[in-house]
Design a protein around this motif. Structure first.
Motif, PDB file in Angstrom:
ATOM      1  N   LEU A 294      46.695 110.959 116.976  1.00 16.93           N
ATOM      2  CA  LEU A 294      47.347 110.628 118.237  1.00 16.93           C
ATOM      3  C   LEU A 294      48.866 110.755 118.154  1.00 16.93           C
ATOM      4  CD1 LEU A 294      45.192 107.506 119.186  1.00 16.93           C
ATOM      5  CD2 LEU A 294      44.896 109.881 119.910  1.00 16.93           C
ATOM      6  N   GLN A 295      49.382 111.032 116.955  1.00 20.34           N
ATOM      7  CA  GLN A 295      50.807 111.311 116.809  1.00 20.34           C
ATOM      8  C   GLN A 295      51.060 112.759 117.237  1.00 20.34           C
ATOM      9  OE1 GLN A 295      53.259 109.137 115.765  1.00 20.34           O
ATOM     10  NE2 GLN A 295      51.711 107.521 115.747  1.00 20.34           N
ATOM     11  N   PRO A 296      51.848 112.990 118.257  1.00 19.34           N
ATOM     12  CA  PRO A 296      51.967 114.347 118.803  1.00 19.34           C
ATOM     13  C   PRO A 296      52.534 115.369 117.830  1.00 19.34           C
ATOM     14  CG  PRO A 296      53.622 112.888 119.767  1.00 19.34           C
ATOM     15  CD  PRO A 296      52.676 112.016 119.012  1.00 19.34           C
ATOM     16  N   ASP A 297      53.299 114.922 116.821  1.00 14.10           N
ATOM     17  CA  ASP A 297      53.956 115.876 115.922  1.00 14.10           C
ATOM     18  C   ASP A 297      53.165 116.183 114.658  1.00 14.10           C
ATOM     19  OD1 ASP A 297      56.060 115.892 117.698  1.00 14.10           O
ATOM     20  OD2 ASP A 297      57.191 114.350 116.632  1.00 14.10           O
ATOM     21  N   LEU A 298      52.146 115.380 114.333  1.00  9.71           N
ATOM     22  CA  LEU A 298      51.498 115.536 113.031  1.00  9.71           C
ATOM     23  C   LEU A 298      50.650 116.799 112.951  1.00  9.71           C
ATOM     24  CD1 LEU A 298      51.015 114.535 110.209  1.00  9.71           C
ATOM     25  CD2 LEU A 298      49.189 113.045 111.075  1.00  9.71           C
ATOM     26  N   ALA A 299      49.775 117.016 113.915  1.00  7.64           N
ATOM     27  CA  ALA A 299      48.926 118.212 113.873  1.00  7.64           C
ATOM     28  C   ALA A 299      49.751 119.499 113.871  1.00  7.64           C
ATOM     29  CB  ALA A 299      47.929 118.202 115.035  1.00  7.64           C
ATOM     30  N   PRO A 300      50.780 119.640 114.729  1.00 10.38           N
ATOM     31  CA  PRO A 300      51.596 120.848 114.653  1.00 10.38           C
ATOM     32  C   PRO A 300      52.312 121.015 113.321  1.00 10.38           C
ATOM     33  CG  PRO A 300      51.927 119.745 116.752  1.00 10.38           C
ATOM     34  CD  PRO A 300      51.128 118.813 115.896  1.00 10.38           C
ATOM     35  N   ALA A 301      52.785 119.914 112.735  1.00  9.89           N
ATOM     36  CA  ALA A 301      53.461 119.994 111.435  1.00  9.89           C
ATOM     37  C   ALA A 301      52.499 120.471 110.354  1.00  9.89           C
ATOM     38  CB  ALA A 301      54.054 118.637 111.065  1.00  9.89           C
ATOM     39  N   LEU A 302      51.278 119.960 110.380  1.00  9.66           N
ATOM     40  CA  LEU A 302      50.269 120.398 109.412  1.00  9.66           C
ATOM     41  C   LEU A 302      49.903 121.859 109.626  1.00  9.66           C
ATOM     42  CD1 LEU A 302      47.856 117.316 109.293  1.00  9.66           C
ATOM     43  CD2 LEU A 302      49.391 118.102 107.491  1.00  9.66           C
ATOM     44  N   SER A 303      49.766 122.247 110.865  1.00  6.21           N
ATOM     45  CA  SER A 303      49.405 123.635 111.173  1.00  6.21           C
ATOM     46  C   SER A 303      50.482 124.599 110.666  1.00  6.21           C
ATOM     47  CB  SER A 303      49.205 123.795 112.681  1.00  6.21           C
ATOM     48  OG  SER A 303      48.801 125.099 112.997  1.00  6.21           O
ATOM     49  N   ARG A 304      51.745 124.235 110.846  1.00  4.25           N
ATOM     50  CA  ARG A 304      52.829 125.090 110.357  1.00  4.25           C
ATOM     51  C   ARG A 304      52.824 125.171 108.835  1.00  4.25           C
ATOM     52  NH1 ARG A 304      55.691 122.304 114.423  1.00  4.25           N
ATOM     53  NH2 ARG A 304      56.560 120.899 112.850  1.00  4.25           N
ATOM     54  N   ALA A 305      52.640 124.015 108.187  1.00  5.61           N
ATOM     55  CA  ALA A 305      52.667 123.988 106.726  1.00  5.61           C
ATOM     56  C   ALA A 305      51.495 124.750 106.122  1.00  5.61           C
ATOM     57  CB  ALA A 305      52.663 122.537 106.229  1.00  5.61           C
ATOM     58  N   LEU A 306      50.347 124.674 106.760  1.00  6.72           N
ATOM     59  CA  LEU A 306      49.146 125.323 106.244  1.00  6.72           C
ATOM     60  C   LEU A 306      48.982 126.745 106.753  1.00  6.72           C
ATOM     61  CD1 LEU A 306      46.679 122.310 106.705  1.00  6.72           C
ATOM     62  CD2 LEU A 306      47.771 123.052 104.580  1.00  6.72           C
ATOM     63  N   ARG A 307      49.788 127.095 107.762  1.00  8.71           N
ATOM     64  CA  ARG A 307      49.698 128.425 108.379  1.00  8.71           C
ATOM     65  C   ARG A 307      48.282 128.711 108.880  1.00  8.71           C
ATOM     66  NH1 ARG A 307      53.386 132.110 104.195  1.00  8.71           N
ATOM     67  NH2 ARG A 307      55.273 130.810 104.334  1.00  8.71           N
ATOM     68  N   GLY A 308      47.732 127.721 109.526  1.00  9.92           N
ATOM     69  CA  GLY A 308      46.380 127.860 110.046  1.00  9.92           C
ATOM     70  C   GLY A 308      46.077 126.759 111.039  1.00  9.92           C
ATOM     71  N   PRO A 309      44.871 126.750 111.584  1.00  8.13           N
ATOM     72  CA  PRO A 309      44.522 125.775 112.622  1.00  8.13           C
ATOM     73  C   PRO A 309      44.291 124.377 112.055  1.00  8.13           C
ATOM     74  CG  PRO A 309      42.614 127.102 112.064  1.00  8.13           C
ATOM     75  CD  PRO A 309      43.771 127.700 111.302  1.00  8.13           C
TER      76      PRO A 309
END
Length: 240
Positions: free
Chosen positions: A196-211
């Protein structure tokens, strides 16, 4: 003779939830400074008993003893932690059977995503867990005592993301590397408060370079999965 009740319990550091067959779900906060559960561990048995007893009393009809309880536990939980939780459950429900299920596994079941290779990231209030599941079974896992509540104590979303990425790198370097890579291509399932943290999923996606996929109901996915497991145990008692 009354039909045994299927029960699911999720004792978190921020909130606790109980699901009972034919009754539905009741939930409530665990508190903050005086919380009976901290970093995923029961630190106050009597406090937990009081908390769950209060929740169960909100049902219009009493929950009879002798039911089957499936309780969520943090991955890699120590035997002493499980024993403390069992004392709580025995005192509140007087069940015929108690079965513990890793929260990450319960969340995968509750999200309908347990088949195949799957990485589950459970970013809770005070604990972050990362696990590799193969067809619903945990085969490798890591955990760290940090969560979303620490965001109010100086931690950042970036620190949470870095913690998850570090655990994923550790899993990727282990013997399960092929399965981890397959699960990364599929995309980790993010559950818990962190989803529910709006920034966590996008940060993980960028770091992992995937969905990275947020669960549809991240805070209740584990309780839902534990409830499904409890119903299955009532229908098929031989299953663990």
């Amino acid at each position: 003779m009354p039909v045994p009740t299927a029960l699911a319990v999720d004792l978190g550091s921020r909130s606790a939830g109980v699901w009972a067959s034919q009754r539905g779900t009741v939930s409530g906060p665990c508190g903050d400074a005086d919380a009976p559960v901290r970093r995923g561990r029961v630190v106050d048995v009597d406090g937990c008993v009081t908390l769950l007893t209060g929740l169960v009393r909100r049902y219009p009809e009493p929950v009879p003893p002798g039911g089957v309880v499936v309780a969520c536990r943090p991955v890699l939980a120590a035997p002493a932690d499980e024993q403390a939780a069992r004392r709580v459950l025995d005192a509140v429900f007087a069940p015929a059977r108690v079965v513990f299920v890793d929260t990450v596994r319960a969340a995968a079941i509750g999200s309908g995503a347990a088949a195949g290779s799957l990485l589950v990231v459970d970013a809770g209030a005070e604990l972050t867990e990362v696990a590799l599941l193969l067809d619903g079974r945990v085969t490798a896992a890591r955990r760290t005592d940090i969560g979303t509540r620490d965001l109010t104590r100086g931690a950042t979303t970036g620190l949470l993301a870095d913690t998850v990425v570090r655990h994923l790198d550790e899993l990727r370097a282990g013997p399960e590397r092929p399965e981890v890579l397959s699960a990364l291509a599929r995309g980790p399932l993010l559950v818990g408060d962190g989803a529910l943290q709006p920034d966590l999923a996008p940060a993980l996606s960028r770091a992992l370079r995937g969905p990275v996929h947020r669960a549809a109901a991240p805070r209740t996915a584990a309780l839902t999965g534990a409830g499904l497991a409890a119903m299955s145990l009532l229908r098929h008692p031989a299953r663990a």
